[in-house]
Design a protein around this motif. Sequence first.
Motif, short mmCIF file in Angstrom:
data_model
loop_
_atom_site.label_atom_id
_atom_site.label_comp_id
_atom_site.label_asym_id
_atom_site.label_seq_id
_atom_site.Cartn_x
_atom_site.Cartn_y
_atom_site.Cartn_z
N PHE A 54 0.83 -1.21 0.00
CA PHE A 54 0.00 0.00 0.00
C PHE A 54 0.86 1.26 0.00
N ASP A 107 2.50 1.67 -3.45
CA ASP A 107 1.51 2.08 -4.45
C ASP A 107 1.07 3.53 -4.26
N ALA A 108 1.03 3.98 -2.98
CA ALA A 108 0.61 5.36 -2.68
C ALA A 108 1.74 6.37 -2.91
N VAL A 118 4.29 6.71 -1.03
CA VAL A 118 4.79 7.13 0.28
C VAL A 118 6.14 6.49 0.57
N PHE A 139 0.51 10.53 2.63
CA PHE A 139 -0.84 9.98 2.80
C PHE A 139 -1.75 11.20 2.84
N ASP A 148 -4.74 12.18 1.11
CA ASP A 148 -6.16 12.33 0.81
C ASP A 148 -6.97 11.44 1.73
N LYS A 206 -6.50 7.52 1.39
CA LYS A 206 -5.22 7.02 1.90
C LYS A 206 -5.18 7.08 3.42
N ARG A 213 -7.33 4.30 4.91
CA ARG A 213 -6.67 2.98 4.81
C ARG A 213 -5.52 2.90 5.80
#
Length: 236
Positions: A21, A24-25, A27, A50, A52, A55, A58
Amino acid sequence: MVIGDARQDDKNLLALEFVRFAVDAGVLRFGEFKTKAGRMSPYFFNAGLFDDGAKMGRLAEFYAKAILASGMEFDMVFGPAYKGIPLAATVAVELARQGRNVPFAYNRKEAKDHGEGGSLVGAPLQGRVLIIDDVMSAGTAARESIALIKAAGAVPHAVAIALDRQEMATENGQDVPHSAVQYVRHQLGMQVCTIANLADLLFYLDQGTPDAGQSMQEHHARVLAYRQRYGVNDKG
């Protein structure tokens, strides 16, 4: 399979999902980055990205699952300014959604001299406090939070972070044989809950899929070399 093994498997799966995650973000990034300790790191974790609602939601889910799975006891959560503020708020919301409703509070960097005044905002600090932060490089933020919590008459009981870099901390510009997480655990006597660590990142990279023209295996080699140079004994 015994229950302990099943819980460890769940923890490992959660950690791997979190690393994926974060990559993919955008970060968790790979390249060449200078750390606070002056080291050139082949990876960088910037929780400020992170950025938004989806994000953050999650991310809070990962924190809450890791915290609840750890079994640690706490009465409220606290977010140190600045990155810890949205973390504490969203994690408190997610904990409530998962059936564990607790108060939360955070601090200002500068004390307010009007209105309610002071540097603390939110619920009164009391009982066993869980500090929520992104990473722990030198333990400075944790020590500052501990002082605030103690001054308020509460107990700094535990810390939850997203990523444990599992590398040597520095003191007075010199490397020391323990990490900031180990310092908080062994010297300050506090529990530390992590969603993922450097070993989890290495496992993810070892799976080997192309990434923006550069293979995960190449990233793995660089991160592994960094760990071999600056890593700490996991049992320490």
